[in-house]
Design a protein around this motif. Structure first.
Motif, short mmCIF file in Angstrom:
data_model
loop_
_atom_site.label_atom_id
_atom_site.label_comp_id
_atom_site.label_asym_id
_atom_site.label_seq_id
_atom_site.Cartn_x
_atom_site.Cartn_y
_atom_site.Cartn_z
N CYS A 1 139.79 -22.44 45.29
CA CYS A 1 139.42 -21.08 45.88
C CYS A 1 138.56 -20.44 44.76
O CYS A 1 139.22 -20.01 43.74
CB CYS A 1 140.28 -20.54 46.74
N GLU B 1 136.96 -17.23 45.68
CA GLU B 1 137.33 -15.71 45.89
C GLU B 1 138.31 -15.31 45.16
O GLU B 1 139.10 -15.76 44.36
CB GLU B 1 137.56 -15.85 47.73
N ARG B 2 137.99 -13.83 45.35
CA ARG B 2 139.05 -12.94 44.44
C ARG B 2 139.82 -11.73 45.50
O ARG B 2 139.66 -10.94 45.18
CB ARG B 2 138.54 -12.37 43.27
N CYS B 3 140.35 -12.23 46.64
CA CYS B 3 141.01 -11.43 47.35
C CYS B 3 142.26 -10.60 46.46
O CYS B 3 142.87 -11.23 45.98
CB CYS B 3 141.52 -12.08 48.76
N TYR C 1 144.98 -9.46 47.03
CA TYR C 1 146.26 -9.76 47.35
C TYR C 1 146.74 -11.19 47.27
O TYR C 1 147.84 -11.39 47.22
CB TYR C 1 146.56 -9.34 48.88
N CYS C 2 146.00 -12.09 46.89
CA CYS C 2 146.08 -13.40 46.86
C CYS C 2 146.29 -14.31 45.70
O CYS C 2 145.64 -14.09 44.57
CB CYS C 2 145.09 -14.02 47.61
N VAL D 1 146.36 -17.57 45.56
CA VAL D 1 145.86 -19.02 45.57
C VAL D 1 144.79 -19.17 44.59
O VAL D 1 144.97 -20.31 43.95
CB VAL D 1 145.22 -19.32 46.97
N PRO D 2 144.00 -18.41 44.25
CA PRO D 2 142.97 -18.76 43.18
C PRO D 2 143.68 -18.99 41.99
O PRO D 2 143.40 -19.73 41.08
CB PRO D 2 141.96 -17.51 43.14
N GLN E 1 141.06 -24.48 51.34
CA GLN E 1 141.29 -22.85 51.54
C GLN E 1 140.15 -21.99 51.94
O GLN E 1 140.42 -21.04 52.69
CB GLN E 1 141.84 -22.55 50.06
N HIS F 1 136.12 -18.75 56.16
CA HIS F 1 136.26 -17.63 55.69
C HIS F 1 134.76 -16.67 56.45
O HIS F 1 133.89 -17.19 56.35
CB HIS F 1 136.03 -17.58 54.33
N ARG G 1 137.24 -8.56 50.72
CA ARG G 1 137.09 -9.64 51.44
C ARG G 1 135.71 -10.05 51.63
O ARG G 1 135.13 -11.28 52.32
CB ARG G 1 137.70 -9.51 52.62
FE1 SF4 Z 1 140.93 -17.44 48.56
FE2 SF4 Z 1 141.78 -17.33 51.14
FE3 SF4 Z 1 143.22 -16.16 49.06
FE4 SF4 Z 1 141.08 -15.19 49.66
S1 SF4 Z 1 142.83 -15.20 51.26
S2 SF4 Z 1 141.49 -15.49 47.41
S3 SF4 Z 1 139.58 -16.71 50.22
S4 SF4 Z 1 142.66 -18.62 49.52
#
Ligand code: SF4
Ligand code: SAH
Ligand code: F3S
Length: 451
Positions: free
Chosen positions: A157, A159-161, A163-164, A166-167, A201, A245, A284
């Motif tokens: 991923c 993105e740079r949300c 809170y997340c 995942v990246p 993702q 997304h 977002r």
């Molecule tokens: Fe990526 Fe989804 Fe996490 Fe945002 S919420 S950083 S889009 S995985």
């Protein structure tokens, strides 16, 4: 070391991506001669495929690991592997915490399991967390279902949300080529599967990292193009995709879904918050107005479409009014399903170190309020199915009532009806809905008239 007659067990935490990775790793282990053991305590190799999206997901794995580490003292040839997102996040630190581990491997290394285990069997303790280009997998996944199958289309991923994690743990976006994806779906179709779910993702980002045009001049670099490209694969009756997304969700994609008969009318588009200020602080990249427009457009093309999403309550600084904006969005849209979570600060993410963290009491109170509304709205949405005939793809026996089978309608609601699994597994059956609940349905098979 010979692996014949050695047994393995995999415990999977987390999202569909992890489930798909576990199926690929199981395929690799079976290729190496390992056999599945239902009981983890009978296994010679135990693999935990982990999730770190929230604090509680991460903690679960440590308690499991503790038990297996103890077992290793009595059974020194036990191999313990930790893969997935906790493995990537913790790396070497995990070895220090649990020295009994043999292999710690991040998600990008999934397809390299055999190589990595070879190093373990040669006597090494191995950590594989460096970013790599994900190789195509040549082994066959051991899929849990024989009816529905996951197909990864994009890893990572970009993105740079705020809170997340995942990246940080899944790395940058890497799209598989349309040819590789189609080849996998064709194989799935040949094996008798009826439904595929394309996974990413941030699946709308599919193809951004691929060259736009093939040598024959075909343009294949978006999710929409991919859907057209794989749509006619023989044997496959249904296509789903997740997760979308809102930032990238296009009308062109919506149109394609409406046009292509195999693509199911179900959309999973997380909105996270119904408040523009919170959305901005989450990075977002959309407003609640834009989100509403997307849903309106979907409903204009497909009035009956099911809509599901994810939402977070108690993001740092979220005021009562801002939380109410989330409730308002949920009330207005009427989701078929909403996965809700209380905000959990994650290491290495910006929001984790912001001031204005909310108390656990406020977070759990808001979560409860939201869940209450979600149940009411989902029950309302279920009403539309009452008395209707829906197509169900039969996946399994109902574990709670063996006289029933279960499957999903195109709109994704779990549906039960009386029937013999041996005759119905993998069949598309017309079912008249006779009972509705918030998140599931019950019906009766409509006999097919043979003239
Ligand atoms: Fe990526 Fe989804 Fe996490 Fe945002 S919420 S950083 S889009 S995985
Ligand atoms: N890529 C998807 C979702 C990925 S994670 C998207 O962008 O929507 C799955 C869900 O976990 C998210 O949608 C979010 O609702 C939730 N989540 C992620 N990080 C979280 C955190 N720190 N605390 C609580 N929930 C979180
Ligand atoms: Fe969890 Fe990793 Fe999925 S953190 S939600 S398993 S991408």
């Amino acid at each position: 070391m010979t692996t014949s007659s050695r047994r393995y067990h995999i415990t999977t935490f987390g999202c569909q991506m992890n489930k798909a990775d576990s199926e690929r790793m199981a395929g690799i282990l079976e290729d190496m001669g390992f056999e599945w053991s239902e009981d983890p305590n009978q296994a010679d190799l135990i693999l935990y495929n982990t999730c770190t999206i929230r604090d509680n997901a991460e903690h679960k794995v440590y308690s499991y690991l503790g038990r297996q580490a103890k077992r290793k003292h009595e059974q020194p040839d036990l191999t313990i592997v930790v893969s997935g997102c906790v493995a990537q996040q913790e790396g070497e630190a995990l070895l220090r915490r649990v020295p009994e581990l043999d292999l710690v491997m991040g998600p990008q290394h999934t397809n390299r399991l055999q190589d990595l285990l070879q190093q373990v069997f040669d006597g090494n303790q191995v950590v594989a967390t460096e970013p790599v280009h994900i190789m195509e997998d040549i082994t066959k996944p051991r899929r849990d279902s024989s009816v529905t199958a996951w197909v990864n289309v994009i890893y990572g991923c970009n993105e740079r949300c705020t809170y997340c994690v995942v990246p940080n743990v899944r790395g940058v976006e890497q799209s598989r080529t349309p040819e590789a994806i189609r080849a996998e779906i064709e194989e799935i179709g040949r094996l008798g599967y009826k439904e595929v779910t394309l996974l990413g993702q941030n699946i709308d980002a599919y193809g951004r990292d691929l060259p736009g045009v093939t040598p024959e001049g075909r343009h294949l670099n978006t999710l929409t193009d991919l859907l057209y490209y794989v749509h006619d694969v023989p044997g496959i009756e249904r296509i789903r995709f997740a997760t979308s997304h809102p930032r990238y969700f296009t009308e062109r994609l919506i149109k394609a879904c409406a046009e292509l008969p195999k693509v199911c009318e179900h959309f999973h588009i997380p909105f996270q918050s119904g408040d523009n200020e919170v959305l901005k602080r989450m990075s977002r990249g959309y407003t609640h107005e834009k989100y509403r427009r997307i849903i309106d457009t979907i409903r204009r093309y497909m009035p009956d479409a099911s809509i599901s999403a994810d939402a977070i309550v108690g993001f740092p600084g979220e005021t009562e009014q801002q939380f109410e904006n989330t409730l308002k969005l949920v009330d207005d849209i009427g989701f078929d399903l909403l996965n809700t979570a209380a905000y959990s600060p994650r290491p290495g993410t910006p929001a984790a170190i912001w001031d204005e963290q909310l108390s656990e009491e406020i977070k759990s109170d808001r979560l409860q309020q939201l869940n209450h509304l979600v149940g009411i709205k989902a029950a309302e949405r279920s009403q539309r199915y009452m008395g209707r005939t829906e197509e169900v793809l039969v996946e399994d026996q109902n574990t709670k009532d063996k006289t029933q089978v279960m499957g999903r309608i195109r709109g994704n609601r779990l549906t039960f009806f009386t029937g013999d699994i041996n005759k119905l597994k993998g069949k598309l059956v017309q079912v008249k809905i006779t009972e509705v609940r918030a998140f599931s349905l019950t019906g009766e098979e409509i006999p097919v008239l043979v003239c």
